[in-house]
Design a protein around this motif. Structure first.
Motif, PDB file in Angstrom:
ATOM      1  N   GLY A 282      44.574 -37.873 -36.741  1.00 49.40           N
ATOM      2  CA  GLY A 282      43.199 -37.384 -36.694  1.00 49.40           C
ATOM      3  C   GLY A 282      42.298 -38.255 -35.835  1.00 49.40           C
ATOM      4  O   GLY A 282      41.458 -37.746 -35.077  1.00 49.40           O
ATOM      5  N   LEU A 283      42.467 -39.553 -35.951  1.00 49.77           N
ATOM      6  CA  LEU A 283      41.670 -40.473 -35.134  1.00 49.77           C
ATOM      7  C   LEU A 283      41.949 -40.275 -33.650  1.00 49.77           C
ATOM      8  O   LEU A 283      41.032 -40.196 -32.823  1.00 49.77           O
ATOM      9  N   ASN A 284      43.233 -40.222 -33.298  1.00 45.06           N
ATOM     10  CA  ASN A 284      43.596 -40.097 -31.883  1.00 45.06           C
ATOM     11  C   ASN A 284      43.124 -38.765 -31.293  1.00 45.06           C
ATOM     12  O   ASN A 284      42.815 -38.689 -30.094  1.00 45.06           O
ATOM     13  N   ALA A 285      43.043 -37.749 -32.125  1.00 39.46           N
ATOM     14  CA  ALA A 285      42.576 -36.445 -31.650  1.00 39.46           C
ATOM     15  C   ALA A 285      41.063 -36.422 -31.442  1.00 39.46           C
ATOM     16  O   ALA A 285      40.549 -35.530 -30.760  1.00 39.46           O
ATOM     17  N   ALA A 286      40.369 -37.405 -32.003  1.00 36.70           N
ATOM     18  CA  ALA A 286      38.902 -37.409 -31.947  1.00 36.70           C
ATOM     19  C   ALA A 286      38.350 -38.614 -31.195  1.00 36.70           C
ATOM     20  O   ALA A 286      37.224 -39.047 -31.445  1.00 36.70           O
ATOM     21  N   LYS A 287      39.123 -39.157 -30.262  1.00 34.39           N
ATOM     22  CA  LYS A 287      38.649 -40.300 -29.472  1.00 34.39           C
ATOM     23  C   LYS A 287      37.412 -39.916 -28.680  1.00 34.39           C
ATOM     24  O   LYS A 287      37.291 -38.792 -28.176  1.00 34.39           O
ATOM     25  N   ASP A 288      36.497 -40.897 -28.532  1.00 34.73           N
ATOM     26  CA  ASP A 288      35.334 -40.643 -27.692  1.00 34.73           C
ATOM     27  C   ASP A 288      35.688 -40.895 -26.227  1.00 34.73           C
ATOM     28  O   ASP A 288      36.843 -41.199 -25.888  1.00 34.73           O
ATOM     29  N   ALA A 289      34.705 -40.796 -25.357  1.00 35.09           N
ATOM     30  CA  ALA A 289      34.955 -40.917 -23.917  1.00 35.09           C
ATOM     31  C   ALA A 289      35.491 -42.295 -23.532  1.00 35.09           C
ATOM     32  O   ALA A 289      36.163 -42.441 -22.503  1.00 35.09           O
ATOM     33  N   ASP A 290      35.197 -43.307 -24.361  1.00 34.93           N
ATOM     34  CA  ASP A 290      35.671 -44.665 -24.086  1.00 34.93           C
ATOM     35  C   ASP A 290      37.004 -44.962 -24.766  1.00 34.93           C
ATOM     36  O   ASP A 290      37.471 -46.108 -24.753  1.00 34.93           O
ATOM     37  N   GLY A 291      37.591 -43.966 -25.397  1.00 35.11           N
ATOM     38  CA  GLY A 291      38.862 -44.159 -26.085  1.00 35.11           C
ATOM     39  C   GLY A 291      38.725 -44.798 -27.454  1.00 35.11           C
ATOM     40  O   GLY A 291      39.722 -45.250 -28.027  1.00 35.11           O
ATOM     41  N   LYS A 292      37.511 -44.835 -27.987  1.00 37.73           N
ATOM     42  CA  LYS A 292      37.277 -45.459 -29.295  1.00 37.73           C
ATOM     43  C   LYS A 292      37.245 -44.409 -30.388  1.00 37.73           C
ATOM     44  O   LYS A 292      36.984 -43.228 -30.139  1.00 37.73           O
ATOM     45  N   MET A 293      37.538 -44.871 -31.622  1.00 36.13           N
ATOM     46  CA  MET A 293      37.664 -43.957 -32.750  1.00 36.13           C
ATOM     47  C   MET A 293      36.864 -44.476 -33.931  1.00 36.13           C
ATOM     48  O   MET A 293      36.818 -45.687 -34.174  1.00 36.13           O
ATOM     49  N   ALA A 294      36.242 -43.571 -34.660  1.00 31.79           N
ATOM     50  CA  ALA A 294      35.455 -43.941 -35.837  1.00 31.79           C
ATOM     51  C   ALA A 294      36.285 -43.694 -37.090  1.00 31.79           C
ATOM     52  O   ALA A 294      36.777 -42.580 -37.309  1.00 31.79           O
ATOM     53  N   LEU A 295      36.432 -44.731 -37.903  1.00 35.79           N
ATOM     54  CA  LEU A 295      37.160 -44.620 -39.169  1.00 35.79           C
ATOM     55  C   LEU A 295      36.130 -44.464 -40.271  1.00 35.79           C
ATOM     56  O   LEU A 295      35.579 -45.434 -40.780  1.00 35.79           O
ATOM     57  N   GLY A 296      35.798 -43.216 -40.588  1.00 40.38           N
ATOM     58  CA  GLY A 296      34.732 -42.950 -41.540  1.00 40.38           C
ATOM     59  C   GLY A 296      33.412 -43.468 -40.999  1.00 40.38           C
ATOM     60  O   GLY A 296      33.102 -43.324 -39.816  1.00 40.38           O
ATOM     61  N   ASP A 297      32.631 -44.097 -41.872  1.00 38.51           N
ATOM     62  CA  ASP A 297      31.354 -44.666 -41.438  1.00 38.51           C
ATOM     63  C   ASP A 297      31.441 -46.173 -41.224  1.00 38.51           C
ATOM     64  O   ASP A 297      30.417 -46.864 -41.176  1.00 38.51           O
ATOM     65  N   PHE A 298      32.670 -46.708 -41.079  1.00 39.51           N
ATOM     66  CA  PHE A 298      32.832 -48.139 -40.833  1.00 39.51           C
ATOM     67  C   PHE A 298      32.191 -48.476 -39.489  1.00 39.51           C
ATOM     68  O   PHE A 298      32.408 -47.785 -38.490  1.00 39.51           O
ATOM     69  N   PRO A 299      31.382 -49.546 -39.442  1.00 38.72           N
ATOM     70  CA  PRO A 299      30.589 -49.816 -38.238  1.00 38.72           C
ATOM     71  C   PRO A 299      31.371 -50.271 -37.012  1.00 38.72           C
ATOM     72  O   PRO A 299      30.856 -50.195 -35.895  1.00 38.72           O
ATOM     73  N   ILE A 300      32.594 -50.778 -37.189  1.00 44.20           N
ATOM     74  CA  ILE A 300      33.376 -51.285 -36.056  1.00 44.20           C
ATOM     75  C   ILE A 300      34.399 -50.225 -35.666  1.00 44.20           C
ATOM     76  O   ILE A 300      35.158 -49.733 -36.506  1.00 44.20           O
ATOM     77  N   LYS A 301      34.420 -49.874 -34.387  1.00 42.86           N
ATOM     78  CA  LYS A 301      35.288 -48.801 -33.916  1.00 42.86           C
ATOM     79  C   LYS A 301      36.751 -49.252 -33.791  1.00 42.86           C
ATOM     80  O   LYS A 301      37.040 -50.423 -33.545  1.00 42.86           O
ATOM     81  N   VAL A 302      37.654 -48.290 -33.955  1.00 40.39           N
ATOM     82  CA  VAL A 302      39.085 -48.503 -33.773  1.00 40.39           C
ATOM     83  C   VAL A 302      39.434 -48.216 -32.309  1.00 40.39           C
ATOM     84  O   VAL A 302      38.958 -47.239 -31.722  1.00 40.39           O
ATOM     85  N   VAL A 303      40.249 -49.089 -31.706  1.00 40.66           N
ATOM     86  CA  VAL A 303      40.683 -48.873 -30.312  1.00 40.66           C
ATOM     87  C   VAL A 303      42.168 -48.539 -30.210  1.00 40.66           C
ATOM     88  O   VAL A 303      42.614 -48.011 -29.189  1.00 40.66           O
TER      89      VAL A 303
END
Length: 396
Positions: A282-303
């Motif tokens: 799910g995360l990989n399918a929802a990457k932003d333009a910079d390739g970063k992913m949001a894990l819920g509302d956690f403030p630090i993005k997953v790369v």
């Protein structure tokens, strides 16, 4: 002894091992360190195989008193204990090292002698930090074995191990490898001359002197580091804690903890891992333009959200499915691995790491510093819901 045409030769493995180590370390310098009135060591052999080796090296060769040894007689049942050198199973040693009259150095090795734990006076050295500190000092010529070989050329760590060695290698211009768990991956690199120091978070540290983990070797590396820092006996003792905190100041601190959930029902463990895989998809399918992913509302993005895969640079073999990783943009990590999925149940290992560059924030208790990531890992994996476990079997 001869029996007809049959000859039985009895050898001393202790003699051979001491001869090897005495060629690798500066025994006179170690002996001088142990002679200091402000230095003492306590070694716990955990009723395993290293007891006779420790007595020969620490007591007979280096002059430590017999009281420097704990549980130094090998026993078939390890005295009823569990001979793993960690904060849970080496509790007798830990209690003495965190007491008011603690030794300057505490150390333990496991039943077959290949793993180690290092402690200072009221201070625990994580295995990840231990191998990184050893590598840093090996690179600066503090350990004779590596100095005689022309210096350190490379370092390797297992993927779950915290990334302190990465920073040492990057700063010193050394080759660095992140491998799957399993010493065979280090063996290929050592055989090829690519690395000389290897380590894993499960208390294994080794070198190319035997191409394997070696608990006593790691202990002597720390004694040699202490001897190097305390060459002037007229000055106050430079402690293990001060060596590690100086390392953090230079390289940053990798807060690290491992949660082991042992003998989990196998189907439940596999269902949890399948859930983690689905989260990653799910995360990989929802990457932003910079390739970063949001894990819920956690403030630090997953790369990075993947199942670790390794291509051996020596023989080209590929190892897949080596652990589900969540790597964050600040270099923090959450990792899940499953092992022992047999009839007796599975073990789930959850690894949590947070990198801290600011010196003012480097002396927190690891469990406190890691709590946001631990809570995130438990919530993301639904580990407690899948397994019914409220707490881990072992925390390191």
């Amino acid at each position: 002894t001869t029996f007809g045409d049959f000859t039985l030769s009895v050898i001393s493995s202790t003699d051979d091992y001491v001869a090897l180590l005495s060629s690798m370390f500066d025994f006179p310098a170690l002996k001088s360190l142990l002679a200091r009135p402000d230095f003492s060591i306590l070694f716990d052999a955990m009723s395993g195989v290293t007891g006779p080796y420790a007595r020969r090296i620490l007591v007979e060769e280096l002059g430590a008193p017999e009281s420097a040894l704990m549980r130094a007689v090998p026993l078939e049942d390890f005295g009823g204990g569990h001979p793993d050198p960690n904060l849970t199973y080496a509790k007798q040693l830990v209690d003495r090292c965190f007491a008011p009259e603690a030794p300057a150095m505490g150390a333990a090795s496991d039943g077959d002698g290949d793993r180690n734990m290092i402690l200072g006076n009221n201070f625990f050295v994580t295995p990840s930090d231990s191998v990184a500190v050893i590598a840093a000092y090996a690179a600066k010529g503090a350990i004779p074995y590596f100095k005689a070989k022309g210096g350190l050329k490379g370092i390797a760590r297992s993927m779950p191990t915290a990334g302190a060695t990465d920073r040492v290698a990057a700063k010193l211009g050394l080759e660095h490898f992140e491998t799957p768990t399993g010493w065979k991956f280090f063996g290929n690199l050592m055989d090829a001359g690519r690395v000389q120091v290897c380590g894993e978070e499960s208390f294994g540290t080794g070198s190319d002197h035997v191409r394997e983990k070696d608990g006593i070797f790691a202990v002597l590396c720390w004694l040699q580091i202490l001897a190097f820092e305390n060459a002037d006996a007229s000055k106050p003792l430079v402690t293990i804690e001060s060596i590690v905190t100086a390392f953090w100041k230079e390289y940053g601190r990798n807060y690290f903890s491992r949660y082991d959930y042992e003998t989990v029902e196998t189907d439940a463990a596999m269902a949890m891992m399948a859930h983690v895989a689905a989260v990653q998809d799910g995360l990989n399918a929802a990457k932003d333009a910079d390739g970063k992913m949001a894990l819920g509302d956690f403030p630090i993005k997953v790369v990075v959200a993947d199942d670790f895969e390794y291509t051996d640079p020596v023989d080209g073999s590929v190892a897949k499915g080596q652990g589900k990783r969540f790597v964050f943009e600040d270099h923090s990590r959450i990792v899940f691995r499953l092992s022992g999925t047999g009839s007796s149940g599975a073990t789930i290992r959850m690894y949590v790491e947070k990198y801290e560059a600011e010196e003012a924030k480097q002396k927190e208790d690891a469990q406190i510093a890691l709590k946001p990531f631990i809570d995130l890992a438990l919530a993301t994996s639904k580990l407690q819901e899948f397994t019914g476990r409220e707490k881990p079997t072992v925390i390191t």
